[in-house]
Write a protein that holds these residues in place. Structure first.
Motif, mmCIF file in Angstrom:
data_model
loop_
_atom_site.group_PDB
_atom_site.id
_atom_site.type_symbol
_atom_site.label_atom_id
_atom_site.label_comp_id
_atom_site.label_asym_id
_atom_site.label_seq_id
_atom_site.Cartn_x
_atom_site.Cartn_y
_atom_site.Cartn_z
ATOM 1 N N PRO A 33 0.835 -1.204 0.000
ATOM 2 C CA PRO A 33 0.000 0.000 0.000
ATOM 3 C C PRO A 33 0.866 1.250 0.000
ATOM 4 O O PRO A 33 2.024 1.216 0.440
ATOM 5 N N PRO A 34 0.347 2.357 -0.492
ATOM 6 C CA PRO A 34 1.145 3.587 -0.591
ATOM 7 C C PRO A 34 1.560 4.101 0.785
ATOM 8 O O PRO A 34 0.845 3.923 1.776
ATOM 9 N N GLU A 35 2.714 4.738 0.838
ATOM 10 C CA GLU A 35 3.242 5.265 2.093
ATOM 11 C C GLU A 35 3.035 6.765 2.225
ATOM 12 O O GLU A 35 3.224 7.326 3.306
ATOM 13 N N GLU A 36 2.650 7.447 1.122
ATOM 14 C CA GLU A 36 2.488 8.889 1.176
ATOM 15 C C GLU A 36 1.304 9.262 2.062
ATOM 16 O O GLU A 36 0.217 8.701 1.937
ATOM 17 N N GLU A 37 1.506 10.221 2.941
ATOM 18 C CA GLU A 37 0.453 10.624 3.873
ATOM 19 C C GLU A 37 -0.792 11.098 3.133
ATOM 20 O O GLU A 37 -1.918 10.793 3.545
ATOM 21 N N LYS A 38 -0.602 11.811 2.022
ATOM 22 C CA LYS A 38 -1.745 12.337 1.268
ATOM 23 C C LYS A 38 -2.617 11.203 0.755
ATOM 24 O O LYS A 38 -3.849 11.301 0.758
ATOM 25 N N THR A 39 -1.980 10.115 0.332
ATOM 26 C CA THR A 39 -2.742 8.966 -0.180
ATOM 27 C C THR A 39 -3.396 8.190 0.955
ATOM 28 O O THR A 39 -4.543 7.747 0.847
ATOM 29 N N ILE A 40 -2.687 8.017 2.052
ATOM 30 C CA ILE A 40 -3.232 7.298 3.195
ATOM 31 C C ILE A 40 -4.502 7.964 3.704
ATOM 32 O O ILE A 40 -5.473 7.307 4.065
ATOM 33 N N PHE A 41 -4.504 9.292 3.686
ATOM 34 C CA PHE A 41 -5.638 10.033 4.228
ATOM 35 C C PHE A 41 -6.534 10.613 3.140
ATOM 36 O O PHE A 41 -7.220 11.612 3.362
ATOM 37 N N ALA A 42 -6.538 9.963 1.970
ATOM 38 C CA ALA A 42 -7.444 10.409 0.907
ATOM 39 C C ALA A 42 -8.862 10.445 1.444
ATOM 40 O O ALA A 42 -9.361 9.455 1.986
#
Length: 547
Positions: free
Chosen positions: A73-82
């Motif tokens: 799964p993606p590690e970028e905060e922006k993607t995690i909290f989409a």
């Protein structure tokens, strides 16, 4: 090259490989992971060694080893909290009647601040775009924080996952939980079980989101993927273990997970987890060596439907003073879904479907059918008719299932043909329509299917094809659901329903009942034991009984 043919009784048509939008939707000789073997056959016993990486049959050691490793799964905060945007009817949740049965009920909260969660958890709630709790969260969060066992029934798309994840993560952080690497085994504090791969992965991603920036580490286990890879993931540290029943029990049997430190056991889609398909596996899980007794753990069960017989059975897994939370009518359909029922015989369904899809255009649509084979054939047919379509069902390999959901989520294939594997829990944004090409055999399944739209305050539409030759058994129950949701009831359906003697309301065990909270009838402190099981029920070719 022709690779499939449907006979006349199944609405005759042919299809060819390579049609636009239909990527690998035809199953390859009936793939089925070992963890998807139905319980009803001769190999359905829960003892012995399982080969959860086998494929192709019901025998214990048949087929090649599964080596598929899903992408990380993606590690970028922006993607995690989409953020999932709420709909225009979100504030109407506050008008829904809520009832909590039991003794010493903790007071509800009105805001997340009133829950007194830690700063990191509050920050994650804010990043996720959660402005105020939904009813199931207002009542569920303080109940879980108070250490009470909970059986909760709330409409689809109303925030049940956060209602149990947020307080559990808070309690783990208060206990200074920290995952540790181990070369031998892990001892998670939380075990979450759900019936399908897609749903358990969705729960895992939510747990990952809310535990972001903390020492709490979630891990997910499900069939159709490399078991060696998943064991490596577990051994790197695990506080919250999310799993489908077969793969979870398999890894426990291998000694890679030890249950002695489990504080929380959560069954999502609990009525499905406790029906005759899964109930033996759940008993095996709670009876596993080392699993704390129900008096020594906190047990939580959530679903949008909770038939009376399942409530009786569920009580056997919980402390005698558990609480029952009902948000709205138990087993009722989401009021934000506009329901329509059309009288269509089996030979006219395809033409009617084309007519509907032509009018809806490129709007995101889920179409439910009753068999895996029909899912593939119908998807191929729609592609031939220039409707970009994909399919998902239990005979597709895991990478194909993930690709199908990905294409549907992004809009590359705005039409998804699905079996029961996609009926529960999946939270896919922008689903405007659900079409029941085939009506299910139980009303609970219908409620879950149409709940794929009209989520989180959004409005949606559900159209169901009713064939009087096959759908008579569900007529009365369907009439009740439509009436309770204040939907228009066709006159012809009323006539059929009242002519259908003995079809009033069936649960997944095949028993007739009214969907109610048994706590009000049978007493708060009664412990239901000695339950006599009904005969097993078939779920669309035993769709994903094990996963």
């Amino acid at each position: 090259m022709v690779i499939g043919q449907k006979n006349k009784s199944d609405s005759e048509f042919r299809f060819s490989r390579g049609k636009a939008g239909f990527s690998s939707a035809v199953s390859r000789g009936g793939y089925r992971g070992r963890n998807e073997v139905p319980l009803s056959g001769s190999n359905s016993t829960l003892g012995g060694q399982w080969n959860s990486d086998s494929a192709g049959g019901d025998s214990l050691n048949q087929g090649p080893k599964v080596t598929y490793v899903p992408p990380a799964p993606p590690e970028e905060e922006k993607t995690i909290f989409a953020q999932y945007q709420t709909g225009i009817n979100f504030d109407k949740y506050d008008e829904i009647l809520v009832d909590v049965s039991g003794i010493n009920v903790p007071p509800a909260i009105l805001t997340f601040d009133e829950a007194h969660l830690c700063e990191t958890l509050n920050n994650n709630i804010s990043k996720a775009g959660y402005l105020k709790p939904t009813p199931v969260q207002k009542y569920g969060i303080p109940i879980v924080l108070a250490g009470r066992d909970l059986m909760a029934c709330a409409q689809t798309g109303s925030g049940k996952t956060a209602a149990f994840l947020l307080p559990i993560i808070e309690m783990l952080l208060k206990g200074k939980a920290a995952s540790r690497r181990s070369h031998e085994f892990q001892q998670p504090e939380v075990v979450i079980v759900a019936p399908t791969r897609e749903l358990i992965n969705q729960i895992y991603l939510e747990a990952r989101k809310f535990s972001y920036g903390t020492a709490v580490k979630p891990v997910v286990l499900y069939g159709g993927t490399s078991i060696a890879h998943q064991i490596r993931q577990v051994l790197q540290g695990c506080n919250i273990l999310c799993g489908t029943p077969g793969r979870l029990l398999d890894i426990i049997s291998k000694g890679k997970v030890v249950l002695g430190k489990v504080q929380y056991l959560i069954l999502d889609e609990a009525d499905r987890m406790l029906d005759m398909g899964f109930e033996p596996a759940m008993r095996k899980l709670v009876d596993s060596v080392g699993m704390p007794q129900k008096q020594d753990r906190q047990t939580l069960m959530f679903s949008a439907t909770f038939p009376e017989e399942i409530q009786r059975l569920a009580a056997d897994f919980m402390k005698s003073d558990y609480l029952f939370l009902a948000v709205g009518q138990v087993g009722g359909a989401c009021g934000d879904v506009q329901q329509s029922v059309l009288q269509v015989d089996q030979y006219s369904k395809r033409n009617k479907l084309i007519e509907i899809l032509t009018n809806t255009g490129i709007e995101r649509t889920m179409i439910f059918v009753d068999t895996k084979r029909k899912a593939d054939f119908l998807a191929a047919f729609l592609c031939q008719e220039k409707f970009p379509t994909t399919s998902i069902h239990g005979d597709r390999e895991q990478r194909e299932r993930e690709m199908a959901l990905g294409d549907f989520r992004t809009g590359k294939c705005p039409i998804l043909v699905a079996t029961a594997v996609a009926a529960r829990g999946l939270d896919i944004e922008h689903v405007q329509h659900v079409i029941n090409f085939d009506l299910p055999s139980t009303i609970d399944e219908y409620v879950h299917r149409i709940g794929r739209t009209g989520r989180c305050g959004h409005v949606g539409k559900a159209i169901s094809f009713f064939d009087s030759n096959t759908d008579m058994p569900i007529a009365r129950a369907l009439l009740k659901v439509l009436s309770d949701a204040q939907q228009e009831v066709p006159v012809w359906l009323e006539e059929i329903a009242f002519a259908a003697h003995g079809t009033s309301y069936h649960n997944s065990l095949g028993k007739v009942f009214a969907s109610v909270d048994t706590r009000k009838i049978l007493g708060v402190n009664r412990n239901f034991s000695g339950y006599e099981a009904s005969p097993p029920v078939t779920y669309g070719e035993n769709e994903d009984v094990w996963e």
